[in-house]
Enzyme design. Structure first.
Site, PDB file in Angstrom:
ATOM      1  N   CYS A 135     -61.981 -18.643 -17.377  1.00 51.30           N
ATOM      2  CA  CYS A 135     -62.472 -17.308 -17.040  1.00 51.30           C
ATOM      3  C   CYS A 135     -61.516 -16.592 -16.081  1.00 51.30           C
ATOM      4  O   CYS A 135     -60.952 -15.545 -16.432  1.00 51.30           O
ATOM      5  CB  CYS A 135     -63.891 -17.379 -16.486  1.00 51.30           C
ATOM      6  SG  CYS A 135     -64.562 -15.755 -16.049  1.00 51.30           S
ATOM      7  N   TYR A 139     -58.493 -13.690 -17.340  1.00 52.94           N
ATOM      8  CA  TYR A 139     -58.583 -12.337 -16.775  1.00 52.94           C
ATOM      9  C   TYR A 139     -57.359 -12.015 -15.925  1.00 52.94           C
ATOM     10  O   TYR A 139     -56.864 -10.871 -15.939  1.00 52.94           O
ATOM     11  CB  TYR A 139     -59.870 -12.179 -15.968  1.00 52.94           C
ATOM     12  CG  TYR A 139     -61.059 -11.810 -16.817  1.00 52.94           C
ATOM     13  CD1 TYR A 139     -61.573 -10.521 -16.809  1.00 52.94           C
ATOM     14  CD2 TYR A 139     -61.667 -12.742 -17.655  1.00 52.94           C
ATOM     15  CE1 TYR A 139     -62.662 -10.163 -17.595  1.00 52.94           C
ATOM     16  CE2 TYR A 139     -62.755 -12.410 -18.449  1.00 52.94           C
ATOM     17  CZ  TYR A 139     -63.249 -11.119 -18.409  1.00 52.94           C
ATOM     18  OH  TYR A 139     -64.326 -10.775 -19.198  1.00 52.94           O
ATOM     19  N   TYR A 165     -58.061  -7.331 -11.433  1.00 53.71           N
ATOM     20  CA  TYR A 165     -57.775  -8.661 -11.952  1.00 53.71           C
ATOM     21  C   TYR A 165     -56.344  -9.135 -11.706  1.00 53.71           C
ATOM     22  O   TYR A 165     -55.956 -10.195 -12.204  1.00 53.71           O
ATOM     23  CB  TYR A 165     -58.146  -8.736 -13.433  1.00 53.71           C
ATOM     24  CG  TYR A 165     -59.653  -8.793 -13.587  1.00 53.71           C
ATOM     25  CD1 TYR A 165     -60.370  -9.890 -13.133  1.00 53.71           C
ATOM     26  CD2 TYR A 165     -60.366  -7.727 -14.120  1.00 53.71           C
ATOM     27  CE1 TYR A 165     -61.746  -9.934 -13.220  1.00 53.71           C
ATOM     28  CE2 TYR A 165     -61.755  -7.768 -14.213  1.00 53.71           C
ATOM     29  CZ  TYR A 165     -62.432  -8.876 -13.760  1.00 53.71           C
ATOM     30  OH  TYR A 165     -63.804  -8.922 -13.835  1.00 53.71           O
ATOM     31  N   GLU A 207     -63.913 -17.247 -24.447  1.00 53.45           N
ATOM     32  CA  GLU A 207     -63.444 -16.023 -23.803  1.00 53.45           C
ATOM     33  C   GLU A 207     -63.034 -15.005 -24.868  1.00 53.45           C
ATOM     34  O   GLU A 207     -63.374 -13.821 -24.780  1.00 53.45           O
ATOM     35  CB  GLU A 207     -62.258 -16.328 -22.868  1.00 53.45           C
ATOM     36  CG  GLU A 207     -62.649 -16.962 -21.547  1.00 53.45           C
ATOM     37  CD  GLU A 207     -63.468 -16.038 -20.673  1.00 53.45           C
ATOM     38  OE1 GLU A 207     -63.276 -14.798 -20.731  1.00 53.45           O
ATOM     39  OE2 GLU A 207     -64.326 -16.542 -19.920  1.00 53.45           O
TER      40      GLU A 207
END
Length: 232
Positions: A135, A139, A165, A207
């Site tokens: 995760c 990102y 991010y 994802e």
């Protein structure tokens, strides 16, 4: 090559597919269907709640105070900071964030959360690290990719999302998760290493699937089932 370097190498096609996904490309282009953005925020708000739950389970398996502090700090980051990119998306669709919370999970998000919680409850701390790592890592790399290829200015519709991010906290979290997973892998058995790799790769796949879920407005097949039943 470290354990996480090898994982990244093995997941390279998945990362590239994420960069090429139309939702991610739409973030870069500053143009996305508003329904897809709302669908993403609804699901991701619930996903982040589950992510914090998994951090909590990780704390229950820690024997080191430093590890406990790390997971606690990351719960606080998700709780207090990760709402900022959501607010950027909500501003784009002109919908209050509060109006997009508490919705049932679409199938992919539901599966992703159960995948994480299964490894958290049934696996080792190493598996928890592996299941969580994709995760922040994906990102972070999405942010880096968009900064390089789009070079957004403050007037870009998703400037706040993109720049969030690539901030130092996301980088630090990713690097610390990698460091902890590499250290765990040094003494892990071949069987546990396989379990950690499987958890990591599946999270990477999910994802990508999460972006697809949002872009395609994925829902449970209630209407289709009703249609099948009516013809039975």
């Amino acid at each position: 090559m470290s354990f996480t370097d090898q994982l990244r190498h093995d997941a390279k096609p998945i990362f590239q597919a994420i960069f090429n996904h139309p939702f991610v490309k739409g973030i870069g282009e500053g143009d996305l269907p508003k329904e897809a953005v709302a669908h993403y925020v609804k699901a991701n708000a619930e996903y982040l709640h589950a992510f914090m739950n998994v951090y909590g389970i990780a704390i229950s398996k820690c024997s080191d105070r430093e590890d406990i502090a790390f997971f606690k700090e990351n719960i606080e980051f998700v709780l207090n900071s990760e709402i900022h990119p959501h607010h950027n998306l909500c501003a784009y669709i002109e919908t209050p964030y509060e109006d997009l919370q508490g919705y049932p999970l679409p199938p992919t998000a539901d599966h992703y959360i159960k995948h994480m919680k299964t490894h958290a409850h049934e696996g080792t701390l190493g598996e928890i690290l592996a299941v969580l790592l994709p995760c922040p890592w994906t990102y972070l790399e999405i942010g880096d990719y968009l900064m390089e290829h789009v070079q957004p200015t403050p007037d870009h519709p998703f400037y706040e999302w993109i720049t969030f991010y690539v901030n130092d906290e996301i980088k630090a979290t990713t690097n610390q998760l990698r460091k902890k997973l590499d250290a765990w892998a040094e003494t892990a058995s071949p069987r546990e290493k396989k379990a950690m790799k499987d958890a990591f790769i599946k999270s990477c796949q999910l994802e990508w699937a999460f972006w697809e879920m949002a872009y395609r407005l994925e829902t449970w097949p209630t209407s289709s089932l009703k249609e099948v039943t009516s013809h039975a």
